[in-house]
Write an enzyme that holds these catalytic residues in place. Structure first.
Site, short mmCIF file in Angstrom:
data_model
loop_
_atom_site.label_atom_id
_atom_site.label_comp_id
_atom_site.label_asym_id
_atom_site.label_seq_id
_atom_site.Cartn_x
_atom_site.Cartn_y
_atom_site.Cartn_z
N LEU A 111 -25.74 7.30 65.21
CA LEU A 111 -24.57 6.55 64.76
C LEU A 111 -24.93 5.58 63.64
O LEU A 111 -24.08 5.17 62.86
CB LEU A 111 -23.95 5.78 65.93
CG LEU A 111 -23.26 6.65 66.97
CD1 LEU A 111 -22.87 5.81 68.19
CD2 LEU A 111 -22.03 7.32 66.38
N ASN A 112 -26.20 5.21 63.57
CA ASN A 112 -26.61 4.31 62.49
C ASN A 112 -26.42 4.95 61.12
O ASN A 112 -26.23 4.25 60.13
CB ASN A 112 -28.09 3.93 62.67
CG ASN A 112 -28.30 3.02 63.86
OD1 ASN A 112 -27.56 2.05 64.05
ND2 ASN A 112 -29.29 3.33 64.68
N ARG A 161 -24.03 6.40 59.90
CA ARG A 161 -22.74 6.22 59.26
C ARG A 161 -22.76 5.02 58.32
O ARG A 161 -21.93 4.90 57.44
CB ARG A 161 -21.60 6.13 60.29
CG ARG A 161 -21.35 4.78 60.90
CD ARG A 161 -20.24 4.80 61.92
NE ARG A 161 -18.94 5.19 61.38
CZ ARG A 161 -17.80 5.16 62.06
NH1 ARG A 161 -17.79 4.79 63.31
NH2 ARG A 161 -16.68 5.50 61.51
N ASP A 194 -9.26 9.84 62.65
CA ASP A 194 -8.03 9.91 63.44
C ASP A 194 -7.15 8.67 63.26
O ASP A 194 -6.30 8.38 64.08
CB ASP A 194 -8.36 10.11 64.92
CG ASP A 194 -9.26 9.02 65.46
OD1 ASP A 194 -9.67 8.15 64.68
OD2 ASP A 194 -9.54 9.03 66.67
N ASP A 238 -20.62 -0.39 65.52
CA ASP A 238 -19.66 -1.31 64.91
C ASP A 238 -19.93 -2.77 65.32
O ASP A 238 -19.82 -3.68 64.51
CB ASP A 238 -18.21 -0.91 65.26
CG ASP A 238 -17.99 -0.70 66.74
OD1 ASP A 238 -18.96 -0.68 67.52
OD2 ASP A 238 -16.82 -0.58 67.14
#
Ligand SMILES: *[C@@H]1O[C@H](CO)[C@@H](O)[C@H](O)[C@H]1NC(C)=O
Ligand SMILES: *[C@@H]1O[C@H](CO)[C@@H](O)[C@H](O)[C@H]1NC(C)=O
Ligand SMILES: *[C@@H]1O[C@H](CO)[C@@H](O)[C@H](O)[C@H]1NC(C)=O
Length: 332
Positions: free
Chosen positions: A120-121, A123, A142, A230
């Site tokens: 995830l980092n 991103r 989304d 996040d």
């Protein structure tokens, strides 16, 4: 225009060759590490009247929506280019090539990147080769926001360039009974905006991805939890700028991740989000405690109120310890 662009590039390239001759000679080659590249390209983040969209893609069944979001973003005069970060390692490559082709039909300024690691980092990787704007819009595949609200959010960011500007807010808090940091939602204040959709300074991508060694350990928490990237970005920004995030209102914000996206009341929406909501919050609370433990301080700052683009409801922002109208709120 093309002519100038071409020569500008050539001039830059020869500048690099000249200025890095010494480095190349010593190390044998010029580093391609995005962190090194960022430092070398730093002066080029000049475009401040547009943003680069960094959109995360994962669900194959949401590709039609992703394509429609991509065309809506790229037709916006605010958007300079768009990068789709494809996070799903199981997507067959023919499907990805098809997606890449379909995106290229929409616009030549959309790049599809298959994330190599599934971390995830990634991103928040700084991507100095592709991002030329001073700000980026990070968004999921989304969530759709109307043009007017996006422009409004960008204007708010432009006068508060050190802050994260987002549309969804959450909070940290100290649980008085356990004396532990927790992840929660407060009706009247917030300290975290979600990466579902937010605007931030491009430089923060670099700070997030290239900072060490505390940040290296914090990024490891994100990898272990497969969550909380996040929250970590909120830590990075709050620690750097010592300000809380800014929540903006929108006229029309659709969150396709939930059938009840028409519901304006965000806390109501969250209740329906998943039966594992409790686990989700616990996990996020754990991340906050880990980040705090590693950093040895709590940088998150509360903000109050929501900035909206109309008369009537008036947001309040904290400035110098006082609550002021958010439209007076600017660090500049
Ligand atoms: C690409 O576009 C074609 C034609 O509209 C469509 O049939 C196909 O499903 C799309 N595929 C992807 C992966 O975008
Ligand atoms: C934003 O504006 C563009 C171009 O005017 C349009 O194609 C797109 O549908 C709009 N998007 C939204 C969400 O209103
Ligand atoms: C949101 O909905 C919940 C549940 O219906 C309610 O308790 C809460 O007061 C609502 N909040 C706002 C800001 O309307």
């Amino acid at each position: 225009m093309n002519f100038h662009f071409c020569c500008y590039r050539i001039i830059l390239l020869s500048f690099f060759v000249l200025s890095e001759g010494g480095v190349s000679a010593r190390h044998g080659r010029v580093s391609t590490d995005p962190c090194d590249l960022y430092v070398r390209h730093k002066g080029h983040y000049v475009s401040s009247d547009q943003i680069t969209v960094l959109m995360n893609g994962f669900s194959e069944y949401r590709i039609p929506l992703l394509l429609s979001l991509a065309s809506s973003y790229t037709f916006s005069p605010l958007v300079s280019s768009m990068i789709v970060l494809w996070d799903n390692p199981l997507t067959p490559s023919p499907l990805l090539s098809q997606l890449s082709h379909n995106l290229s039909l929409i616009s030549g300024s959309i790049h599809l990147i298959q994330q190599p690691s599934g971390s995830l980092n990634a991103r928040f990787s700084s991507r100095p080769d592709l991002i030329k704007t001073r700000a980026v819009l990070v968004s999921d595949d989304d969530v759709e926001v109307d043009n007017k609200s996006l422009e409004f959010a960008f204007r708010i960011w432009a006068s508060n360039q050190d802050s994260l500007v987002g549309f969804f807010a959450r909070s940290h808090d100290l649980d008085l009974s356990t004396k532990e940091w927790i992840y929660t939602v407060h009706p009247d204040r917030y300290s975290i905006v979600l990466t579902k959709i937010m605007i931030l300074k491009t430089e923060y991508l670099f700070k997030y991805s290239c900072g060490g060694p505390a940040l290296m350990e914090m990024r490891r928490v994100v990898d272990e939890m497969q969550n909380c990237e996040d929250i970590l970005m909120n830590f990075v920004v709050a620690d750097d700028a010592n300000v809380g995030p800014i929540l903006v209102g929108s006229e029309k914000l659709r969150d396709y991740g939930d059938a009840r996206n028409e519901e304006k009341n965000d806390s109501f929406r969250e209740v329906g989000l998943s039966s594992r909501k409790g686990d989700h919050r616990k996990m996020r609370g754990f991340c906050i405690r880990e980040f705090h433990r590693i950093l040895k301080r709590m940088p998150l700052r509360y903000s109050h109120g929501k900035v909206i683009d109309s008369v009537g409801e008036q947001g309040l922002c904290k400035k110098g310890g006082q609550l002021v109208r958010c439209d007076d709120f600017s660090l500049g």
